[in-house]
Design a protein around this motif. Structure first.
Motif, PDB file in Angstrom:
ATOM      1  N   GLN A  82       0.818  -1.216   0.000  1.00 14.15           N
ATOM      2  CA  GLN A  82       0.000   0.000   0.000  1.00 14.15           C
ATOM      3  C   GLN A  82       0.855   1.272   0.000  1.00 14.15           C
ATOM      4  OE1 GLN A  82      -3.382  -0.167  -0.252  1.00 14.15           O
ATOM      5  NE2 GLN A  82      -3.095  -2.396  -0.395  1.00 14.15           N
ATOM      6  N   GLU A  83       2.014   1.192   0.644  1.00 13.04           N
ATOM      7  CA  GLU A  83       2.940   2.320   0.673  1.00 13.04           C
ATOM      8  C   GLU A  83       4.299   1.828   0.197  1.00 13.04           C
ATOM      9  OE1 GLU A  83       2.629   5.103   4.163  1.00 13.04           O
ATOM     10  OE2 GLU A  83       1.461   3.451   5.025  1.00 13.04           O
ATOM     11  N   GLU A  86       8.333   5.826   0.145  1.00 14.58           N
ATOM     12  CA  GLU A  86       7.349   6.625   0.879  1.00 14.58           C
ATOM     13  C   GLU A  86       7.440   6.368   2.377  1.00 14.58           C
ATOM     14  OE1 GLU A  86       3.776   6.896  -2.504  1.00 14.58           O
ATOM     15  OE2 GLU A  86       3.781   5.268  -1.024  1.00 14.58           O
ATOM     16  N   ILE A  87       7.663   5.111   2.751  1.00 13.13           N
ATOM     17  CA  ILE A  87       7.735   4.740   4.166  1.00 13.13           C
ATOM     18  C   ILE A  87       8.902   5.444   4.848  1.00 13.13           C
ATOM     19  CG2 ILE A  87       8.233   2.821   5.740  1.00 13.13           C
ATOM     20  CD1 ILE A  87       6.681   1.027   3.712  1.00 13.13           C
ATOM     21  N   LYS A 115       8.066   9.358   4.801  1.00  9.56           N
ATOM     22  CA  LYS A 115       6.880   9.725   5.577  1.00  9.56           C
ATOM     23  C   LYS A 115       7.085   9.579   7.076  1.00  9.56           C
ATOM     24  CE  LYS A 115       1.965   8.496   6.064  1.00  9.56           C
ATOM     25  NZ  LYS A 115       0.869   7.635   5.514  1.00  9.56           N
TER      26      LYS A 115
END
Length: 436
Positions: free
Chosen positions: A73-74, A78-79, A82
């Motif tokens: 999902q990510e 991005e992880i 973020k």
């Protein structure tokens, strides 16, 4: 510290649903969940929801305060951005996942250099079910072995680039790293013994009721030999099958069965076996069932061609089950004098060791030795797991104080990753919890 734990390491690999590296990753996480300080560490755990995962482990992580992230999902990039990840740990790095290591400290466990020590063996051809894969393996083995060896070497080389802290699990694995990567310094390699589930929680895996297994597989307690992880050629179950098949030629003299677990393609073995009624080809079994198989076996046979540590013999030794095993890689280091060793390339030598175990005095001796060796290794695993969990959850500048004196921390800190820097020394930890 925002600490990201790689839960994908516990998930299936391309050739195995359950594997030693996955068990290792589960155990280490359970220990961290017990000991980490939530006031100092924000714990994140990333997994892939499109693959099997132990739901109990996932729930324990959630209930202990870890934030669970789904990489389907990510994206990994991005992880890291973020959640401002400052430390990442993986017990088994998946080369197909594009983790972004550019802005954080990276710690990874390298269990061994199996691909370099044992790139392929002729027995591997017997495990392939398609002509395409047989041809591919034949090319690797006979036509372009140097090319593939170089390719494997370059794949491992990424671990030893000076930008990751490397953990390894046995003296054998340490020696292998020094052998293949001579630029490494011995003092920069330390080792932690690979832990078992019992080191985190006594009786974490309770054996299932054997009567149901006996009925399902038509076996009797102490009337079968056990071989595990049979789907993988590196575990070398096929040569052990040849040894047993030869013994079964004299049906009256050898009234036992052989249970093989982890068989994902029965045809691989069925086309090789003559005495089919003597072999039980079980698929992957649940851990509590495997525990019951270990507990009730007459003896455990471990013909593996290569191990970084090797859990399976110990899991049988726990119950005083005698072990006969390969005398290769880390296996003698872990099993000590509690196993009857054989040349794993020789079916006739495997057969000889099985015959030896039929002697009552030898059987009794190795049953006693099995329990003693298990207790010895268990104490080492438990001690090392405590130290390892502390290592993973200790800020970078304090790492060296865990392992030695008179370390130049000022010089060391210049090479450690601090948020946006990843340059650090390479480490591994010793099977005996001390610097090598």
């Amino acid at each position: 510290m925002n600490f990201l734990y790689d839960l994908t390491a516990t998930q299936p690999t391309l050739d195995s649903k359950f594997h030693g590296g996955g068990a290792y990753a589960e155990i280490v996480l359970l220990k961290i969940l017990e000991t980490f300080d939530s006031k100092k560490i924000n714990l994140f755990a990333a997994y892939d929801s499109t693959r099997y995962i132990n739901s109990t482990l996932l729930n324990e992580a959630k209930n202990s305060g870890a934030r669970i992230i789904d990489i389907s999902q990510e994206s990994p990039n991005e992880i890291f951005e973020k959640y401002k990840i400052s430390r990442f740990y993986s017990a088994l790095l998946d080369e197909f996942i594009s983790w972004d290591f550019s802005h954080c400290e990276v710690i990874a466990t390298v269990h061994g250099l199996r691909g370099l020590e044992m790139p392929l063996d002729p027995v591997a051809l017997k495990y392939e079910t398609s002509l395409k894969n047989k041809i591919k393996d034949f090319v690797k083995l006979k036509i372009l072995p140097t090319y593939y060896a170089k390719k494997i070497y370059n794949g491992y080389k990424r671990f030893f680039d000076g930008e990751k802290q490397i953990i390894t699990v046995s003296w054998h694995s340490k020696a292998s790293i020094l052998s293949f990567f001579p630029n490494m310094k011995a003092e920069d390699i330390k080792v932690f013994a690979s832990p078992s589930f019992d080191t985190i929680r006594q009786n974490y895996i309770v054996p299932s009721d054997f009567s149901s297994l006996a009925k399902k597989y038509n076996i009797e307690r102490k009337k079968y030999f056990l071989i595990t992880s049979s789907a993988r050629w590196i575990k070398n179950a096929m040569r052990a099958v040849f040894a047993f098949d030869s013994l079964f030629d004299d049906k009256k003299a050898f009234d036992f069965k052989v249970v093989l677990t982890g068989v994902n393609a029965k045809s691989i073995f069925e086309r090789q076996i003559r005495h089919k009624e003597k072999f039980v080809l079980a698929e992957y079994v649940e851990r509590n069932e495997l525990e019951s198989f270990n507990q009730n076996a007459f003896a455990f046979v471990y013909p593996s061609l290569n191990e970084g540590f090797g859990y399976p013999p110990l899991e049988a030794m726990k119950y005083g089950v005698p072990v006969t095993a390969s005398g290769t890689s880390s296996i003698p280091e872990i099993c000590g004098d509690a196993a009857l060793y054989f040349d794993p390339y020789s079916a006739s030598e495997i057969k000889n060791r099985i015959i030896q175990l039929m002697n009552a005095e030898i059987y009794s001796e190795f049953s006693r030795k099995a329990k003693a060796q298990y207790e010895k290794v268990f104490a080492m695993q438990k001690r090392d797991l405590e130290t390892f969990a502390k290592y993973l959850t200790t800020p970078p500048l304090q790492h060296y104080s865990l392992f030695g004196k008179n370390q130049n921390l000022t010089a060391f800190s210049k090479r450690l990753p601090i948020h946006k820097r990843t340059h650090c020394r390479v480490h591994a930890l010793s099977a005996f919890g001390r610097a090598a």
